[in-house]
Scaffold this motif. Structure first.
Motif, short mmCIF file in Angstrom:
data_model
loop_
_atom_site.label_atom_id
_atom_site.label_comp_id
_atom_site.label_asym_id
_atom_site.label_seq_id
_atom_site.Cartn_x
_atom_site.Cartn_y
_atom_site.Cartn_z
N PHE A 74 0.84 -1.18 0.00
CA PHE A 74 0.00 0.00 0.00
C PHE A 74 0.89 1.24 0.00
O PHE A 74 1.86 1.32 0.75
N TRP A 75 0.49 2.21 -0.81
CA TRP A 75 1.30 3.43 -0.97
C TRP A 75 0.42 4.66 -0.95
O TRP A 75 -0.71 4.65 -1.45
N GLY A 76 0.98 5.74 -0.38
CA GLY A 76 0.32 7.02 -0.46
C GLY A 76 0.70 7.72 -1.75
O GLY A 76 1.48 7.22 -2.55
N GLN A 77 0.15 8.92 -1.94
CA GLN A 77 0.40 9.68 -3.15
C GLN A 77 1.67 10.52 -3.07
O GLN A 77 2.16 11.01 -4.09
N GLY A 78 2.18 10.69 -1.88
CA GLY A 78 3.43 11.41 -1.72
C GLY A 78 3.25 12.85 -1.27
O GLY A 78 2.21 13.47 -1.53
N THR A 79 4.26 13.36 -0.60
CA THR A 79 4.29 14.76 -0.19
C THR A 79 5.68 15.31 -0.48
O THR A 79 6.69 14.65 -0.25
N GLN A 80 5.71 16.52 -1.02
CA GLN A 80 6.98 17.12 -1.45
C GLN A 80 7.71 17.73 -0.27
O GLN A 80 7.13 18.49 0.52
N VAL A 81 8.98 17.41 -0.18
CA VAL A 81 9.89 18.04 0.79
C VAL A 81 11.00 18.71 0.00
O VAL A 81 11.68 18.05 -0.80
N THR A 82 11.17 20.00 0.22
CA THR A 82 12.21 20.75 -0.47
C THR A 82 13.08 21.44 0.57
O THR A 82 12.57 22.17 1.43
#
Length: 119
Positions: free
Chosen positions: A108-116
């Motif tokens: 199971f995977w989430g859609q992701g969140t950007q870290v910059t």
């Protein structure tokens, strides 16, 4: 429908901190190993950290050891990733994932969140 949803990403200066959270719906993940992966532009997705169902076993990539801490509270947000001492090379999309107790791969995977992380 099973969903993992990440939150907490954003823009931070080098040396700063962020806390990522992973919320779940559709099933209970209390018996699952939970993990975080990341993918930087032009690179393969890579493992960051994982935590066992009991929370007793935590595994970290060498690149984040001593800076990141994975935790879980099955009664609330299934897991979180505290990121300290962030470096520009930590810039990536971070994904929450869950692995069945009997499996070797995360299913199971989430859609992701950007870290910059800016220098």
């Amino acid at each position: 429908q099973v969903q993992l949803v990440e939150s907490g990403g954003g823009l931070v200066q080098a040396g700063g901190s962020l806390r990522l959270s992973c919320a779940a719906s559709g099933r209970t993940f209390s018996s699952y190993t939970m993990g975080w992966f990341r993918q930087a532009p032009g690179k393969e997705r890579e493992f960051v950290a994982s935590i066992s169902a009991s929370g007793g076993t935590r595994v970290y990539a060498d690149s984040v050891k001593g800076r990141f801490n994975i935790s879980r509270d099955n009664a609330k947000i299934p897991q979180a990733l505290q990121m300290n001492g962030l470096k520009p090379e930590d810039t990536a999309v971070y994904y929450c994932a869950a692995r069945d107790p009997w499996a070797s791969d995360f299913r199971f995977w989430g859609q992701g969140t950007q870290v910059t992380v800016s220098s």
